[in-house]
Design an enzyme around this catalytic site. Structure first.
Site, PDB file in Angstrom:
ATOM      1  CG  ASP A 181      53.050  40.215  82.273  1.00 60.93           C
ATOM      2  OD1 ASP A 181      53.062  40.297  81.035  1.00 60.93           O
ATOM      3  OD2 ASP A 181      53.418  39.188  82.890  1.00 60.93           O
ATOM      4  CB  ALA A 203      63.648  33.255  47.337  1.00 57.54           C
ATOM      5  CG  PHE A 222      54.913  37.877  53.098  1.00 57.50           C
ATOM      6  CD1 PHE A 222      54.669  39.204  53.412  1.00 57.50           C
ATOM      7  CD2 PHE A 222      55.255  37.003  54.127  1.00 57.50           C
ATOM      8  CE1 PHE A 222      54.769  39.660  54.725  1.00 57.50           C
ATOM      9  CE2 PHE A 222      55.354  37.455  55.440  1.00 57.50           C
ATOM     10  CZ  PHE A 222      55.108  38.785  55.724  1.00 57.50           C
ATOM     11  N   GLY A 268      60.541  32.139  60.090  1.00 51.70           N
ATOM     12  CA  GLY A 268      60.663  31.713  61.484  1.00 51.70           C
ATOM     13  C   GLY A 268      59.788  32.623  62.325  1.00 51.70           C
ATOM     14  CB  CYS A 318      53.464  34.815  64.232  1.00 47.66           C
ATOM     15  SG  CYS A 318      53.764  35.975  65.548  1.00 47.66           S
ATOM     16  CG  PHE A 348      46.070  41.344  61.148  1.00 49.95           C
ATOM     17  CD1 PHE A 348      45.969  40.009  60.799  1.00 49.95           C
ATOM     18  CD2 PHE A 348      44.907  42.033  61.485  1.00 49.95           C
ATOM     19  CE1 PHE A 348      44.735  39.356  60.782  1.00 49.95           C
ATOM     20  CE2 PHE A 348      43.671  41.400  61.456  1.00 49.95           C
ATOM     21  CZ  PHE A 348      43.579  40.059  61.112  1.00 49.95           C
TER      22      PHE A 348
HETATM   23  C1  UGA Z   1      53.626  37.700  61.173  1.00 55.46           C
HETATM   24  C2  UGA Z   1      52.618  38.407  60.274  1.00 55.46           C
HETATM   25  O1  UGA Z   1      53.300  39.061  59.187  1.00 55.46           O
HETATM   26  C3  UGA Z   1      51.806  39.445  61.049  1.00 55.46           C
HETATM   27  O2  UGA Z   1      50.798  39.997  60.225  1.00 55.46           O
HETATM   28  C4  UGA Z   1      51.164  38.752  62.259  1.00 55.46           C
HETATM   29  O3  UGA Z   1      50.431  39.668  63.057  1.00 55.46           O
HETATM   30  C5  UGA Z   1      52.246  38.124  63.121  1.00 55.46           C
HETATM   31  O4  UGA Z   1      52.966  37.165  62.315  1.00 55.46           O
HETATM   32  C6  UGA Z   1      51.577  37.468  64.299  1.00 55.46           C
HETATM   33  O5  UGA Z   1      50.808  36.540  64.088  1.00 55.46           O
HETATM   34  O6  UGA Z   1      51.735  37.939  65.425  1.00 55.46           O
HETATM   35  P1  UGA Z   1      56.068  38.325  62.106  1.00 55.46           P
HETATM   36  O7  UGA Z   1      56.152  36.904  62.516  1.00 55.46           O
HETATM   37  O8  UGA Z   1      56.421  39.384  63.073  1.00 55.46           O
HETATM   38  O9  UGA Z   1      54.585  38.688  61.598  1.00 55.46           O
HETATM   39  O10 UGA Z   1      57.054  38.501  60.892  1.00 55.46           O
HETATM   40  P2  UGA Z   1      56.952  38.583  59.307  1.00 55.46           P
HETATM   41  O11 UGA Z   1      57.388  39.909  58.876  1.00 55.46           O
HETATM   42  O12 UGA Z   1      55.645  38.092  58.816  1.00 55.46           O
HETATM   43  O13 UGA Z   1      58.094  37.533  58.910  1.00 55.46           O
HETATM   44  C7  UGA Z   1      57.979  36.159  59.264  1.00 55.46           C
HETATM   45  C8  UGA Z   1      59.113  35.343  58.679  1.00 55.46           C
HETATM   46  O14 UGA Z   1      58.972  35.224  57.267  1.00 55.46           O
HETATM   47  C9  UGA Z   1      60.509  35.936  58.912  1.00 55.46           C
HETATM   48  O15 UGA Z   1      61.387  34.888  59.260  1.00 55.46           O
HETATM   49  C10 UGA Z   1      60.884  36.511  57.551  1.00 55.46           C
HETATM   50  O16 UGA Z   1      62.270  36.516  57.336  1.00 55.46           O
HETATM   51  C11 UGA Z   1      60.192  35.525  56.606  1.00 55.46           C
HETATM   52  N1  UGA Z   1      59.863  36.105  55.285  1.00 55.46           N
HETATM   53  C12 UGA Z   1      58.997  37.133  55.180  1.00 55.46           C
HETATM   54  C13 UGA Z   1      60.442  35.535  54.148  1.00 55.46           C
HETATM   55  O17 UGA Z   1      61.237  34.581  54.227  1.00 55.46           O
HETATM   56  N2  UGA Z   1      60.121  36.070  52.929  1.00 55.46           N
HETATM   57  C14 UGA Z   1      59.252  37.101  52.786  1.00 55.46           C
HETATM   58  O18 UGA Z   1      59.000  37.511  51.630  1.00 55.46           O
HETATM   59  C15 UGA Z   1      58.682  37.649  53.944  1.00 55.46           C
END
Ligand code: UGA
Length: 458
Positions: free
Chosen positions: A30, A252, A249, A257, A260, A152
């Site tokens: 890095d 609600a 997913f 946020g 990603c 992912f």
């Molecule tokens: C997301 C994807 O899930 C990963 O597969 C991907 O690799 C990653 O982006 C990336 O592109 O690097 P991440 O952003 O770490 O992962 O978090 P998530 O678990 O997907 O949650 C994202 C947002 O959605 C959070 O704010 C969470 O609170 C919200 N969320 C998630 C909901 O509001 N409802 C749900 O049912 C699930």
């Protein structure tokens, strides 16, 4: 295999650590002197569940090194993973400046053939461009293979996700690259999808955008459920039991946020715009998500009247639990609006100890945040918030208002708690619960109005 991973953000560091854990010899490089110094001294520049253990394990077996010497890190390995940041530009497109800077360095300092694996999320067609640039810049006998290998990983679960993926996607155009990648992932017994590089790049965007659409879809249904008196959690459960839909997913809340989903939906929209190809489902998902966090403000205004001088306790600042990351966290827009309307914010998050909005008081625990407040607002579903001491809370509240932006409690649970402590509980897409305050059911609906009048008269 000897592998260099360039970029020690959460993707790069987790990738490097997990590859070392799988038995490869890894160099993590890095340009940030500070990050590398932290890593060299046994610390971590980011918090990620389980990461310290596997880095310590790999270090004990001499399988991981950290360096700022990019030229040497490039020269020493045959395989180079690129995992640098690709943040959003103001127009929604991905900023690839870090990626191109590394590509130029690879072309200039390489003295042997390399396989370059792009882990960073990049616009479709970038791997092809990287190959063309490398060919153009480097001296003739050198051979570069360029591979797209999107990640992912979920933040907070990234180590688990790396070691137990649903699938591994590898976009490459030669049998030589395919052989190298098969060796790297030889110990994974999950489907490995080999495809062309553009499809691999598209899989990443299409997957994240689909997840964003699923969340916005259930949030849209939540709004309607609230109006018709249905419970969105039951609706999601019933939908999720259909295997064609699946349960994940569909939680609600105040919306997605993180670094990603917002970034990748914007990048896909920017791509559509550039190619004059409409993506109305993605547009709707983004619009719903922007409006979703403002629901909290509406609920607060509805119950408190003006927010001016109201003391609001915010529980949870990170964009999701198990991370200290606040990038694009819904807490930012909720708090910004509360402050704009004159509210006094006391906040607590188990991991966030530095917050960009400075006009708030960061407290050392939930109970100190709640002290004399007019409303408790839950913005992140941290496990510890599920076990609040309601007796203690009810003594600290000035007004008995709980706004749960993540539906962390079941209605049944809150019915008993509200009844016992005389609380009012709002959540997302579910009926409101009023503690009775010794009145009958007919009167319950007018309680908030009375409360409002009482507050205004204070
Ligand atoms: C997301 C994807 O899930 C990963 O597969 C991907 O690799 C990653 O982006 C990336 O592109 O690097 P991440 O952003 O770490 O992962 O978090 P998530 O678990 O997907 O949650 C994202 C947002 O959605 C959070 O704010 C969470 O609170 C919200 N969320 C998630 C909901 O509001 N409802 C749900 O049912 C699930």
């Amino acid at each position: 295999m000897k592998i260099t991973v360039i970029g020690t953000g959460y993707v790069g560091l987790v990738t490097g650590a997990c590859l070392a854990h799988m038995g490869h010899d890894v160099i993590c490089a890095d340009i940030s002197v500070e990050k590398i110094a932290t890593l060299q001294s046994g610390g971590l520049p980011i918090w990620e569940h389980g990461l310290k253990g596997i880095i310590d394990g790999a270090r004990n077996e001499n399988r991981i090194q950290f360096t700022t010497d990019m030229a040497q890190a490039i020269q020493e390995s045959e395989v180079l993973f690129i995992a640098v940041g690709t943040p959003s530009l103001p127009d929604g497109n991905a900023d690839l400046s870090q990626l191109w800077s590394i590509v130029v360095q690879i072309a200039t300092v390489s003295q042997s053939d390399k396989t370059i694996v792009i882990k960073s999320t990049v616009p479709v067609g970038t791997s092809d461009e990287v190959e063309a640039v490398l060919r153009h810049l480097s001296s003739d006998p050198l051979h570069f293979e360029v591979v797209s290998n999107p990640e992912f990983l979920r933040q907070g679960n990234a180590v688990y996700d790396f070691l137990h993926p649903d699938r591994i996607v590898i976009g490459c155009s030669s049998s030589r690259a395919r052989k190298t990648m098969s060796l790297i992932y030889k110990d994974f017994s999950v489907p490995i999808q080999f495809c062309d590089r553009r499809s691999a790049e598209m899989i990443k965007y299409a997957s994240n955008t689909f997840l964003a659409m699923k969340i916005s879809y259930i949030n849209m249904i939540a709004g309607l459920s609230e109006k018709v008196g249905a419970n969105v959690d039951e609706v999601a459960r019933g939908m999720g039991l259909d295997r064609r839909i699946g349960p994940s997913f569909l939680q609600a809340g105040i919306g997605y946020g993180g670094s990603c989903l917002p970034k990748d939906t914007s990048a896909l929209l920017a791509l559509g715009k550039r190619l004059d190809h409409e993506l109305p489902l993605v547009e709707a998902a983004v619009k719903i998500n922007k409006e979703q966090s403002q629901l909290i403000i509406k609920k607060l205004r509805h119950s408190l009247g003006s927010l001016n001088q109201k003391r609001i306790a915010i529980l949870g600042l990170s964009f999701k639990p198990m991370t200290d990351d606040i990038r694009e966290a819904p807490s930012l827009s909720v708090i910004r609006q509360c402050l704009k309307e004159g509210a006094i914010i006391r906040a607590y998050d188990p991991l966030v100890h530095d917050y960009p909005l400075k006009d708030i008081t960061l407290c050392h625990d939930e109970y100190s945040a709640i002290q004399f407040c007019d409303a408790i607002v839950i913005l992140t579903e941290w496990e510890q918030f599920r076990h609040l001491d309601w007796e203690r809370i009810s003594q600290k509240l000035r007004l008995p208002l709980i706004v749960d932006g993540r539906n962390i409690f079941s209605l049944k649970q809150m019915e008993a708690i509200c009844e016992k402590y005389g609380l009012i509980y709002f959540s997302v897409g579910r009926p409101t619960i009023f503690g009775t305050f010794g009145c009958d059911a007919k009167e319950k609906t007018s309680i908030l109005e009375e409360l409002k009048a009482a507050i205004n008269g204070l």
